[in-house]
Scaffold this active site. Structure first.
Site, PDB file in Angstrom:
ATOM      1  CD  GLU A  39     -70.467 178.850  45.021  1.00 15.87           C
ATOM      2  OE1 GLU A  39     -71.163 178.629  44.018  1.00 15.87           O
ATOM      3  OE2 GLU A  39     -70.254 177.998  45.912  1.00 15.87           O
ATOM      4  CB  CYS A  49     -73.846 179.699  46.565  1.00 19.69           C
ATOM      5  SG  CYS A  49     -73.177 178.540  47.778  1.00 19.69           S
ATOM      6  N   GLY A  86     -65.591 139.217  37.481  1.00 17.10           N
ATOM      7  CA  GLY A  86     -64.656 138.688  36.502  1.00 17.10           C
ATOM      8  C   GLY A  86     -65.045 138.997  35.070  1.00 17.10           C
ATOM      9  CB  ALA A  87     -63.920 137.367  31.949  1.00 16.86           C
ATOM     10  CG  HIS A 144     -65.133 143.296  33.494  1.00 14.20           C
ATOM     11  ND1 HIS A 144     -64.132 142.590  34.120  1.00 14.20           N
ATOM     12  CD2 HIS A 144     -65.173 144.503  34.105  1.00 14.20           C
ATOM     13  CE1 HIS A 144     -63.592 143.342  35.072  1.00 14.20           C
ATOM     14  NE2 HIS A 144     -64.206 144.492  35.078  1.00 14.20           N
ATOM     15  CB  SER A 204     -73.011 141.122  32.195  1.00 12.46           C
ATOM     16  OG  SER A 204     -72.421 141.695  33.343  1.00 12.46           O
TER      17      SER A 204
END
Length: 322
Positions: free
Chosen positions: A57, A93, A264-265, A268, A270
């Site tokens: 603004e 603002c 890793g896998a 992911h 978790s």
């Protein structure tokens, strides 16, 4: 053109401007503002460039030419996020808008930050300014999904990213394999630049030795985190309990608004197991196949496909948590 369509048109311009601050406004949200005269001419516009500097603004008013100043009393200000109402690094603002005598304000979405949260809108209305709220609200919320998640759920916005073969493996018989193309690798670095922190598990860190930095894109390197019980991310981390909720709480305390998880896998999985601890999946699929290895995580039922792109034969799928 109906007034509501006009509102959408100028709010789209606000969103376009706001994105200019994607890499520099953090930890503040991206915000764009447009001032439109009674006859429909844009007489001022701006966006929030950098934390600690003028808000959208302020910059929009500063861009108004002296000869157009008299038009403000009959003008409409469009802003993608509710104007602030508190003293932080800059003055409120909402007070600035009141002092400028703008006739009407159109707000994309309410600011969830505790010190604002409707107070800016109320300040404008108390001053007799007509306020319309919720124009392109979904788009305005999505623009700042990281900021919104951080202030609404008290945790960072979490993106899980992995690359897999066409037959569903993330490596080649448990050995690292390059599946991204040069272009999609560049997109990964773009994603890193857009996030505050990046995380991998211990096995990935030791096996792949990823640098986890921004080399192929402009921007700052994200905070590097490795999930390792021998070197915990915080002294109070208790690995006998689910670690992801602990990590979320710690990152929130550190002011980290967004986290990119690259592997890793098991790491992911978790996160996926903690239903409230992830927001987005980015899955890159290579046309290459391998004979075996580490299976890619399964896409959960709570993931909704929202985007599909193809680059150099690789497909990138984006899912949102619903």
């Amino acid at each position: 053109m109906e007034q509501t369509e006009k509102d959408k048109m100028y709010m789209r311009r606000c969103l376009q401007l706001a994105r200019c601050g994607q890499l520099t406004a953090r930890p503040n949200p991206m915000v764009g503002a447009v001032i439109v005269s009674e006859e429909g001419r844009i007489i001022g516009e701006g966006y929030h460039i950098r934390c600690g500097e003028g808000h959208a603004e302020v910059n929009a008013f500063a861009s108004v030419k002296p000869q157009d100043g008299a038009l403000l009393s009959k003008s409409t200000m469009y802003v993608s996020l509710e104007p602030c109402s508190h003293y932080g690094r800059t003055p409120p603002c909402a007070d600035l808008i009141v002092s400028k005598g703008v006739r009407r304000v159109v707000v994309g979405c309410v600011d969830p930050f505790a010190k604002v949260k409707g107070r800016g809108i109320q300040r404008l209305r108390d001053a007799g300014i007509e306020v319309t709220v919720g124009v392109l609200e979904k788009e305005c919320l999505e623009l700042n999904s990281r900021f919104m998640t951080f202030n609404t759920h008290n945790r960072p916005y979490v993106t899980l990213k992995w690359c897999q073969t066409a037959n569903g493996f993330i490596d080649d018989n448990f050995r690292p394999v390059a599946l991204s193309t040069p272009f999609t690798q560049m997109l990964v670095h773009k994603l890193r630049a857009e996030n505050d922190a990046i995380l991998v598990g211990r096995v990935t860190a030791e096996r792949d030795k990823p640098q986890l930095n921004v080399r192929l894109w402009a921007g700052r390197d994200p905070m590097r985190i490795v999930i390792d019980r021998n070197r915990p991310f915080a002294p109070e981390a208790d690995f006998s309990k689910p670690i992801v909720p602990q990590l979320m709480k710690w990152l929130y305390g550190q002011g980290v608004q967004s986290l990119l998880v690259e592997g890793g896998a098991e790491t992911h999985r978790s996160f996926l197991a903690e239903n409230g601890c992830w927001d987005e999946l980015r899955v890159e699929i290579s046309p290459r196949t391998v004979g075996g290895g580490t299976a890619a995580p399964q896409i959960p039922a709570s993931a909704e496909l929202c985007d599909r792109k193809e680059y150099d034969g690789n497909i990138i799928l984006t899912y949102r948590h619903v």
